[in-house]
Write a protein that holds these residues in place. Structure first.
Motif, PDB file in Angstrom:
ATOM      1  N   THR A  39      -9.330  -4.010  -5.147  1.00 19.53           N
ATOM      2  CA  THR A  39      -9.195  -2.697  -4.701  1.00 19.53           C
ATOM      3  C   THR A  39      -8.809  -1.873  -5.877  1.00 19.53           C
ATOM      4  OG1 THR A  39      -7.636  -1.655  -3.235  1.00 19.53           O
ATOM      5  CG2 THR A  39      -6.848  -3.573  -4.392  1.00 19.53           C
ATOM      6  N   ASN A  54      -6.849   2.113   0.472  1.00 13.51           N
ATOM      7  CA  ASN A  54      -7.982   1.755   1.003  1.00 13.51           C
ATOM      8  C   ASN A  54      -9.326   2.096   0.310  1.00 13.51           C
ATOM      9  OD1 ASN A  54      -6.844   1.075   3.527  1.00 13.51           O
ATOM     10  ND2 ASN A  54      -6.429   3.282   3.828  1.00 13.51           N
ATOM     11  N   ARG A  55      -9.410   1.670  -1.167  1.00 10.10           N
ATOM     12  CA  ARG A  55     -10.749   1.866  -1.748  1.00 10.10           C
ATOM     13  C   ARG A  55     -11.014   0.364  -2.334  1.00 10.10           C
ATOM     14  NH1 ARG A  55      -7.748   5.780  -4.921  1.00 10.10           N
ATOM     15  NH2 ARG A  55      -8.315   4.646  -6.768  1.00 10.10           N
ATOM     16  N   TYR A  56     -11.847  -0.402  -1.439  1.00 11.03           N
ATOM     17  CA  TYR A  56     -12.126  -1.664  -1.501  1.00 11.03           C
ATOM     18  C   TYR A  56     -13.652  -1.758  -2.297  1.00 11.03           C
ATOM     19  CZ  TYR A  56      -8.040  -2.662   1.163  1.00 11.03           C
ATOM     20  OH  TYR A  56      -6.592  -2.558   1.670  1.00 11.03           O
ATOM     21  N   ILE A  65      -7.800  -8.298  -4.384  1.00 18.00           N
ATOM     22  CA  ILE A  65      -6.823  -8.338  -3.165  1.00 18.00           C
ATOM     23  C   ILE A  65      -6.063  -9.621  -3.067  1.00 18.00           C
ATOM     24  CG2 ILE A  65      -8.279  -6.487  -2.157  1.00 18.00           C
ATOM     25  CD1 ILE A  65      -8.896  -8.810   0.005  1.00 18.00           C
TER      26      ILE A  65
END
Length: 160
Positions: A57, A61-63, A91
């Protein structure tokens, strides 16, 4: 009578896209580790063909999904540069199931809850086939790397 094997999301998606594959099963109740090298021995293929799926990550919310040889480590600096981020980190294992729908050791690059940007190490690009998790521990997919990358909109890059 042979026990029917439940299909995973990864297998269903591969079949939906009419991609040729082979399902490889291995014992998980023998007390042996399920690391990539041990799994390659269990399925009878050299470890150079076996790849692991890692999730990193860049925050908020940037995976990103990275598929690398089991005997190698993801180079976080190279990977960040490839995806255009300043910094990325792996993560937490506790977040894996909720994010992807897969558990550690059974994470497949295809069939996650969401389609994340996916990168395969360039070592896979030249192989006739690669072996990745089929979505659960004890089950692997043997598939052509270009077909798999196409199925998950993946790209090839130097990330190890």
């Amino acid at each position: 009578m042979a026990k029917k094997i439940a299909k995973t999301n990864a297998v269903r998606l591969i079949e939906q896209q009419k991609i040729s594959y082979e399902l490889l099963l291995y014992a998980t109740d023998d007390g042996q580790a399920v690391d990539g090298i041990t799994v390659s021995e269990k399925i009878g293929y050299p470890f150079e063909y076996v790849y692991k799926t890692l999730i990193a990550t860049a925050g908020a919310n940037r995976y990103y999904v990275f598929v690398v040889p089991v005997a190698e480590e993801l180079d976080l600096k190279k990977a960040a540069k490839v995806i255009g981020e300043k910094k990325i980190e792996m993560i937490a294992v506790k977040d894996l199931l909720g994010l992807t729908g897969y558990v550690r050791g059974g994470c497949s690059p295809i069939g996650m809850k969401k389609l994340f940007p996916t990168y395969f190490d360039t070592t896979a690009e030249i192989l006739d086939f690669m072996i990745v998790s089929a979505g659960k521990i004890g089950m692997k997919l043997k598939v052509a790397p270009l077909d798999l990358a196409k199925a998950c909109d993946g790209k090839f890059a130097e990330i190890v």
